[in-house]
Write a protein that holds these residues in place. Structure first.
Motif, mmCIF file in Angstrom:
data_model
loop_
_atom_site.group_PDB
_atom_site.id
_atom_site.type_symbol
_atom_site.label_atom_id
_atom_site.label_comp_id
_atom_site.label_asym_id
_atom_site.label_seq_id
_atom_site.Cartn_x
_atom_site.Cartn_y
_atom_site.Cartn_z
ATOM 1 N N LEU A 136 41.939 12.238 -1.534
ATOM 2 C CA LEU A 136 43.214 12.593 -1.549
ATOM 3 C C LEU A 136 42.700 14.451 -1.666
ATOM 4 C CD1 LEU A 136 46.004 12.813 -1.281
ATOM 5 C CD2 LEU A 136 46.363 12.591 -3.601
ATOM 6 N N LEU A 156 53.021 10.425 -0.005
ATOM 7 C CA LEU A 156 51.690 9.255 -0.228
ATOM 8 C C LEU A 156 52.232 8.551 0.626
ATOM 9 C CD1 LEU A 156 49.931 9.888 -3.034
ATOM 10 C CD2 LEU A 156 49.663 11.276 -1.274
ATOM 11 N N ASP A 214 53.162 5.300 -1.753
ATOM 12 C CA ASP A 214 54.061 4.970 -2.719
ATOM 13 C C ASP A 214 55.139 5.096 -2.061
ATOM 14 O OD1 ASP A 214 52.858 5.448 -5.232
ATOM 15 O OD2 ASP A 214 52.007 6.856 -4.300
ATOM 16 N N LYS A 252 44.419 2.978 -12.701
ATOM 17 C CA LYS A 252 44.205 2.548 -10.873
ATOM 18 C C LYS A 252 45.610 4.454 -10.286
ATOM 19 C CE LYS A 252 45.855 -2.143 -10.015
ATOM 20 N NZ LYS A 252 47.024 -2.650 -10.366
ATOM 21 N N GLY A 271 46.645 8.729 -11.430
ATOM 22 C CA GLY A 271 46.601 10.088 -12.425
ATOM 23 C C GLY A 271 47.264 9.614 -13.520
ATOM 24 N N GLU A 331 42.294 11.641 -13.901
ATOM 25 C CA GLU A 331 42.300 10.715 -12.340
ATOM 26 C C GLU A 331 41.369 9.396 -12.692
ATOM 27 O OE1 GLU A 331 43.946 10.918 -9.621
ATOM 28 O OE2 GLU A 331 43.359 9.352 -8.674
ATOM 29 N N LYS A 332 42.327 8.709 -13.071
ATOM 30 C CA LYS A 332 42.016 7.205 -12.659
ATOM 31 C C LYS A 332 40.835 6.650 -14.153
ATOM 32 C CE LYS A 332 42.253 5.846 -8.134
ATOM 33 N NZ LYS A 332 42.749 7.160 -7.895
ATOM 34 N N GLY A 345 52.624 9.478 -6.143
ATOM 35 C CA GLY A 345 52.262 9.835 -5.257
ATOM 36 C C GLY A 345 53.753 10.520 -4.282
ATOM 37 N N TYR A 395 54.256 15.068 -4.666
ATOM 38 C CA TYR A 395 54.494 15.698 -5.313
ATOM 39 C C TYR A 395 54.921 17.072 -4.459
ATOM 40 C CZ TYR A 395 49.590 13.437 -6.127
ATOM 41 O OH TYR A 395 49.051 12.134 -6.058
ATOM 42 N N GLN A 450 38.996 15.264 -5.904
ATOM 43 C CA GLN A 450 40.694 14.532 -6.299
ATOM 44 C C GLN A 450 41.327 15.694 -5.984
ATOM 45 O OE1 GLN A 450 41.515 11.500 -6.366
ATOM 46 N NE2 GLN A 450 39.340 10.133 -6.591
ATOM 47 N N THR A 490 44.230 15.787 -8.282
ATOM 48 C CA THR A 490 44.303 15.734 -10.446
ATOM 49 C C THR A 490 43.217 16.292 -10.167
ATOM 50 O OG1 THR A 490 44.627 13.562 -9.979
ATOM 51 C CG2 THR A 490 44.865 14.076 -11.791
ATOM 52 N N ARG A 544 59.898 2.188 -6.830
ATOM 53 C CA ARG A 544 59.217 2.306 -6.137
ATOM 54 C C ARG A 544 58.339 0.920 -5.934
ATOM 55 N NH1 ARG A 544 53.434 1.624 -8.551
ATOM 56 N NH2 ARG A 544 52.199 3.045 -6.593
HETATM 57 C C1 G1P Z 1 46.478 9.040 -5.475
HETATM 58 C C2 G1P Z 1 45.753 9.614 -6.632
HETATM 59 C C3 G1P Z 1 46.527 9.563 -7.906
HETATM 60 C C4 G1P Z 1 47.718 8.851 -8.153
HETATM 61 C C5 G1P Z 1 48.233 7.664 -7.098
HETATM 62 C C6 G1P Z 1 49.736 7.154 -6.516
HETATM 63 O O1 G1P Z 1 44.786 7.665 -5.635
HETATM 64 O O2 G1P Z 1 44.861 9.880 -6.585
HETATM 65 O O3 G1P Z 1 46.103 10.354 -9.255
HETATM 66 O O4 G1P Z 1 48.203 8.134 -8.672
HETATM 67 O O5 G1P Z 1 47.725 8.110 -5.915
HETATM 68 O O6 G1P Z 1 49.723 6.093 -5.935
HETATM 69 P P1 G1P Z 1 44.752 6.153 -4.611
HETATM 70 O O7 G1P Z 1 46.071 5.648 -5.269
HETATM 71 O O8 G1P Z 1 44.984 7.048 -3.512
HETATM 72 O O9 G1P Z 1 43.631 5.848 -5.312
#
Ligand code: G1P
Length: 290
Positions: free
Chosen positions: A109, A129, A132, A168, A170, A189-190, A204, A206, A228, A230, A251
């Motif tokens: 990302l 994103l 979401d 899963k 940030g 992150e995760k 998702g 920002y 990342q 994050t 959501r």
């Molecule tokens: C991404 C971001 C993460 C965020 C998430 C939200 O992760 O890296 O910080 O919390 O989207 O959906 P991914 O779902 O792409 O692994």
């Protein structure tokens, strides 16, 4: 400063939805009759932004075609007198000023957002994103833009998640400073559930200040071997305040099969009055048999 531009990263491989995503971009999966990405674009438009950059990748051409004009289809619909459908199809091509750039390899990302640096320039910008989907009469991005006018700083949309899900997302280490608004101390992150600083997860959406690009230029791969966002935000926090907004809205994780099914059912019931009665009756009938 004002936020005028939005970036929608859409280069991911859609691994969680294989095999369909082998040739169909996950952003094009439909919720009844509209692809997911259209809801994201509509959120941007309803929030008042007029420039969108979609960061695509190989195999994502269907996204560009979808927002393009479609002369053959329009001619056919005109000849058949299908004016309602013609209007829907035409409006798509006119929704907003759409730009595209390709991320040449899926490097995470952070790298996808870095691809937007020339489009964004020296302005704060929004990132949305496609996994979401957030539904509320006041769009999530609009709620964030309202806070931005007060704080003029980076804002992350957040929601609490169950402890078993923190790995899963940030996750923020943050304190509540006014109803619904957090001041971020740190973010990770995760994280391992045992080491997570809280259950406040980034959802998702920002708004980010342009200084993020200097940091993304040298952010090393992090969780999952990917660059990342994050991690770069964490560095940004060293020099600027970052806020979390506990937004209002439902959501859906539409990048996940169960989340996608839930969204499909909810959207069929709430956005399609013509389906509601028969579909509700059908759902009661099949659940009664379980
Ligand atoms: C991404 C971001 C993460 C965020 C998430 C939200 O992760 O890296 O910080 O919390 O989207 O959906 P991914 O779902 O792409 O692994």
């Amino acid at each position: 400063m004002e936020v005028r531009k939005a970036v929608i990263p859409a280069a991911g491989l859609g691994i969680r939805f294989l095999p369909v995503t082998k040739s169909l971009p996950k952003e094009m999966l439909p919720l009844v009759d509209k692809p997911i990405i259209q809801y994201i674009v509509e959120e941007v438009v309803a929030s008042g932004l007029e420039n969108i950059l979609i960061v695509t990748g190989r195999g994502k051409r269907a996204i560009e075609d979808y927002f393009d004009q479609s002369p053959d289809l329009e001619r056919h619909l005109t000849q058949k007198g299908k004016h309602d459908l013609l209007k829907i199809v035409r409006e798509l091509g006119e929704l907003v000023d759409m730009h595209y750039i390709r991320q040449k390899e899926p490097r995470g990302l952070g790298h996808a957002v870095f691809c937007a640096r020339k489009f964004v320039g020296e302005e704060p910008f929004a990132v949305l994103l496609g996994d979401d989907l957030i539904y509320h009469k006041s769009p999530c991005l609009k709620q964030m833009l309202t806070l931005f006018t007060q704080v003029q700083a980076t804002i992350l949309a957040v929601q609490e998640v169950p402890p078993q899900d923190v790995n899963k997302y940030g996750i923020l280490d943050a304190q509540l400073i006014q109803p619904g608004v957090y001041q971020v101390n740190d973010l990770v992150e995760k994280p391992d559930p045992a080491a997570a600083p809280s259950r406040l997860a980034i959802m998702g959406r920002y708004i980010i200040t342009p200084q993020i690009f200097e940091l993304l230029a040298h952010t090393p791969p992090g969780a999952g071997g990917e660059i990342q966002l994050t991690d770069a935000l964490r560095e940004l926090k060293q020099t600027q305040p970052i806020y979390g907004l506990a937004f209002e809205g439902q959501r859906y994780d539409v990048g996940d099969k169960l989340g996608y099914l839930k969204a499909t059912i909810d959207f069929a019931l709430t956005h399609h009055p013509d389906l509601k009665e028969e579909f509700t009756a059908y759902l009661s009938q099949i659940t009664a048999k379980l």
